[in-house]
Structures are given as structure tokens and as C-alpha cells.
Design a protein around this motif. Structure first.
Motif, PDB file in Angstrom:
ATOM      1  N   ASP A 192      35.367  38.887  42.309  1.00  0.00           N
ATOM      2  CA  ASP A 192      34.991  38.721  40.897  1.00  0.00           C
ATOM      3  C   ASP A 192      33.477  38.607  40.733  1.00  0.00           C
ATOM      4  OD1 ASP A 192      37.651  38.764  40.165  1.00  0.00           O
ATOM      5  OD2 ASP A 192      37.846  36.581  40.104  1.00  0.00           O
ATOM      6  N   GLU A 193      32.864  37.848  41.623  1.00  0.00           N
ATOM      7  CA  GLU A 193      31.415  37.634  41.561  1.00  0.00           C
ATOM      8  C   GLU A 193      30.662  38.942  41.765  1.00  0.00           C
ATOM      9  OE1 GLU A 193      28.186  35.728  44.628  1.00  0.00           O
ATOM     10  OE2 GLU A 193      30.033  34.575  44.283  1.00  0.00           O
ATOM     11  N   GLY A 207      39.293  45.525  50.818  1.00  0.00           N
ATOM     12  CA  GLY A 207      39.104  45.145  52.208  1.00  0.00           C
ATOM     13  C   GLY A 207      38.822  43.668  52.350  1.00  0.00           C
ATOM     14  N   GLY A 208      38.991  43.176  53.562  1.00  0.00           N
ATOM     15  CA  GLY A 208      38.731  41.774  53.851  1.00  0.00           C
ATOM     16  C   GLY A 208      39.985  40.952  54.038  1.00  0.00           C
ATOM     17  N   LEU A 209      41.123  41.439  53.533  1.00  0.00           N
ATOM     18  CA  LEU A 209      42.343  40.651  53.641  1.00  0.00           C
ATOM     19  C   LEU A 209      42.811  40.546  55.090  1.00  0.00           C
ATOM     20  CD1 LEU A 209      43.979  39.124  51.566  1.00  0.00           C
ATOM     21  CD2 LEU A 209      45.591  41.034  51.497  1.00  0.00           C
ATOM     22  N   GLY A 256      31.970  33.558  56.073  1.00  0.00           N
ATOM     23  CA  GLY A 256      30.581  33.909  55.796  1.00  0.00           C
ATOM     24  C   GLY A 256      30.299  35.353  56.153  1.00  0.00           C
ATOM     25  N   MET A 257      30.835  35.798  57.295  1.00  0.00           N
ATOM     26  CA  MET A 257      30.669  37.184  57.700  1.00  0.00           C
ATOM     27  C   MET A 257      31.380  38.110  56.717  1.00  0.00           C
ATOM     28  SD  MET A 257      32.500  39.889  59.091  1.00  0.00           S
ATOM     29  CE  MET A 257      33.913  39.054  59.849  1.00  0.00           C
ATOM     30  N   VAL A 258      32.601  37.734  56.316  1.00  0.00           N
ATOM     31  CA  VAL A 258      33.362  38.547  55.361  1.00  0.00           C
ATOM     32  C   VAL A 258      32.572  38.708  54.072  1.00  0.00           C
ATOM     33  CG1 VAL A 258      35.460  38.667  53.959  1.00  0.00           C
ATOM     34  CG2 VAL A 258      35.602  37.920  56.344  1.00  0.00           C
ATOM     35  N   ARG A 259      32.011  37.618  53.590  1.00  0.00           N
ATOM     36  CA  ARG A 259      31.206  37.662  52.366  1.00  0.00           C
ATOM     37  C   ARG A 259      30.024  38.620  52.519  1.00  0.00           C
ATOM     38  NH1 ARG A 259      29.425  34.731  47.855  1.00  0.00           N
ATOM     39  NH2 ARG A 259      31.243  33.371  48.011  1.00  0.00           N
ATOM     40  N   GLU A 263      39.315  32.512  48.166  1.00  0.00           N
ATOM     41  CA  GLU A 263      37.867  32.573  48.375  1.00  0.00           C
ATOM     42  C   GLU A 263      37.394  34.023  48.360  1.00  0.00           C
ATOM     43  OE1 GLU A 263      34.468  31.286  51.695  1.00  0.00           O
ATOM     44  OE2 GLU A 263      36.518  30.512  51.865  1.00  0.00           O
ATOM     45  N   LEU A 264      38.161  34.902  49.003  1.00  0.00           N
ATOM     46  CA  LEU A 264      37.836  36.322  48.999  1.00  0.00           C
ATOM     47  C   LEU A 264      37.873  36.887  47.588  1.00  0.00           C
ATOM     48  CD1 LEU A 264      37.386  39.043  50.537  1.00  0.00           C
ATOM     49  CD2 LEU A 264      39.893  39.210  50.683  1.00  0.00           C
TER      50      LEU A 264
END
Length: 278
Positions: free
Chosen positions: A144-145, A83-85, A96-99, A138-139
Motif C-alpha cells: 500500500d505504501e 512477490g514476497g509471499l 527488511g530485505m524483503v522491503r 507487514e508485506l
């Protein structure tokens, strides 16, 4: 990762990429990579259970609010979360919200399942990818993190040239073909520690280049049938997933349900599924 591991249940969370858009079945539903993966897992595991909660067009906030609590409550062996794409493809995207919402999803799902699988999604070669590449990367760095922090697995499709091949993508240029879904299922299969059955990274066979006139006709058809409606939904705040629920979500009850192979004794590929209640 346990080599040749055994998995008894799978829940698929996400948007159209996981729902399986473009691989249409006779009954009007879609068969995506998660369905292919579930069928293969079921063929080797008696009593296997599956639930696909993914819905086309969903943003990360909707996925977290609508699908993540339901998936966590099922307590499956495996959860796939992609998700997020869709957020990164919006003109005004708050990364920032996506993160924050993706972190929330992973923190909720990781302790509720045996194995959490995240993904660096593939991207079709072309100018659209180049425009949104910084946000996508960035996503994927966040993916990975989070995987490293919470012990999740990551399937890296973004780094596979074979899945960037335009022939892997349907006419809408946003969703994979049946062959693309087969390869994604194989990639997840191998990431789960199961023995490889094919090389999903293998390039497509070389074919003669498409004629210029044919490409232009395809471009016009794509713009009329897919691009303009997509832009229209963005401008009006609508989504292709409005009013839809996941394949194994009972909207009337507000809960998910499992499905399992119809014939538990039949060897080989799953011919059909039945609902499990209770």
C-alpha cells in the motif's frame, strides 16, 4: 485510473501465484489469472501483446534480479507485480530485505510502464495463514505504501472472504483453482478501470459440510503429496522453480518475447497465441 481504459500490452511478473499453478493445460503449461486477464484484454484490443515472466517458487530477490529488468525493458502498458509471499513463508525471513527488494522492483517498474499493478494476495482460511499472518500483513502494508508513493494500483484480494474459502484452493492448499484464477482476473480487470463482467467477491454457494473422515483422508494425502515435499525443499535450499524460466522468456537469448493472438481478426475469446519476434 481511467474508466473503460484501453491497454495494448501486459507483462506479468512474480511467482507461482501469477504463473498459475494447479490450473494445468493439456500441453503441460499452466493457465493462471494473468493468462485469463490477457485473453480478455486481447479480445477488446487489436494487436494486443502479452508476456508472462512469473516462475513458481521464486523469492523476491530472484524476481527483482531475473524478471524486473526484463519487464522494464519491454515498456508495456501494464505490469503486474506480485512477490514476497514466498519469503514470508520461510522460517527465517528477513523482512527488511524483503522491503528493500520490493521497493527496488517498484522503483524500476513504475517509470517503465503505463500502469503498475500491485496486489494484496489472498489467503486460504486455516492455521497456516494464522501462523504467517503478521508477516503477510507487514508485506501488504508495504505494498500500500509503495503504491501510494509511485502511483501504482492495488488489487486487494486479502480482504475478500470469497477467496479465503477453501473451495477456491487446489488440493495443495497453496494455489488457486481455475475458479479462483477467474475471480482474480476479474478483480484486476475492474481495478484497471474496465467494466465489471461478474462479482468476484460473491461467496461460493453453500454446500453440505465435508464429513470428518473425508477431511482426515484429505489431510493425510495433502501431507504426503504436498506438505512433506515442500518442507524438504525448504530444508535443502531447493525450489520448485530451479532451472525454470518464464513462459515468454528465451533462456538461450536471455531476453523476453511477446505473444499475440494467432487470429487477429477473430472476435471473442482468444483461441491461441503466437510468438512475436523482433
Amino acid at each position: 485510473m481511467e474508466l473503460n481504459a484501453s491497454y495494448t500490452s501486459l507483462v506479468a511478473v512474480g511467482d507461482s501465484f501469477t504463473e498459475g499453478m494447479s490450473d494445468l493445460l493439456p500441453d503441460g503449461s499452466y493457465r493462471g489469472w494473468a493468462d485469463v486477464l490477457a485473453s480478455r484484454l486481447a479480445a477488446r484490443t487489436p494487436g494486443f501483446r502479452y508476456a508472462k515472466l512469473a516462475v513458481r517458487g521464486k523469492l523476491i530477490g530472484q524476481i527483482v534480479d531475473e524478471q524486473v529488468p526484463v519487464a522494464a525493458a519491454l515498456k508495456p502498458d501494464v505490469v503486474t507485480l506480485v512477490g514476497g509471499l514466498n519469503d514470508t513463508l520461510r522460517p527465517k525471513c528477513d523482512m527488511g530485505m524483503v522491503r528493500g527488494r520490493l521497493e527496488e522492483a517498484v522503483e524500476r517498474l513504475a517509470p517503465a510502464c503505463g500502469t503498475l499493478v500491485l496486489m494484496r494476495s489472498p489467503g486460504r482460511s486455516g492455521p497456516v495463514l494464522e501462523r504467517f499472518r503478521p508477516r503477510m500483513e507487514e508485506l501488504f502494508s508495504l505494498v500500500d505504501e509503495l503504491a501510494a508513493r509511485h502511483g501504482a494500483l492495488v488489487v486487494d484480494l486479502y480482504g475478500a472472504p470469497s477467496l479465503a474459502d477453501p473451495r477456491m484452493w487446489d488440493v495443495d492448499r497453496l494455489h488457486l483453482t481455475a475458479e479462483g484464477h477467474r475471480r482474480v482476473a476479474e478483480a484486476v480487470w475492474q481495478t484497471l478501470g474496465l467494466p465489471a463482467e461478474s462479482d468476484w467477491r460473491e461467496p461460493m454457494p453453500v454446500t453440505p459440510p465435508v464429513r470428518w473422515a473425508t477431511r482426515r483422508v484429505d489431510d493425510v494425502r495433502f501431507a504426503r503429496q504436498h506438505l512433506m515435499p515442500w518442507i524438504g525443499r525448504r530444508l535443502t535450499g531447493r525450489s520448485s522453480g530451479d532451472g525454470r524460466a518464464g513462459a515468454q522468456f528465451d533462456a538461450a537469448l536471455g531476453t523476453a518475447f511477446w505473444i499475440t493472438p494467432e487470429d487477429l481478426d477473430a472476435p471473442g475469446p482468444v483461441a491461441g497465441w503466437r510468438r512475436l519476434d523482433g
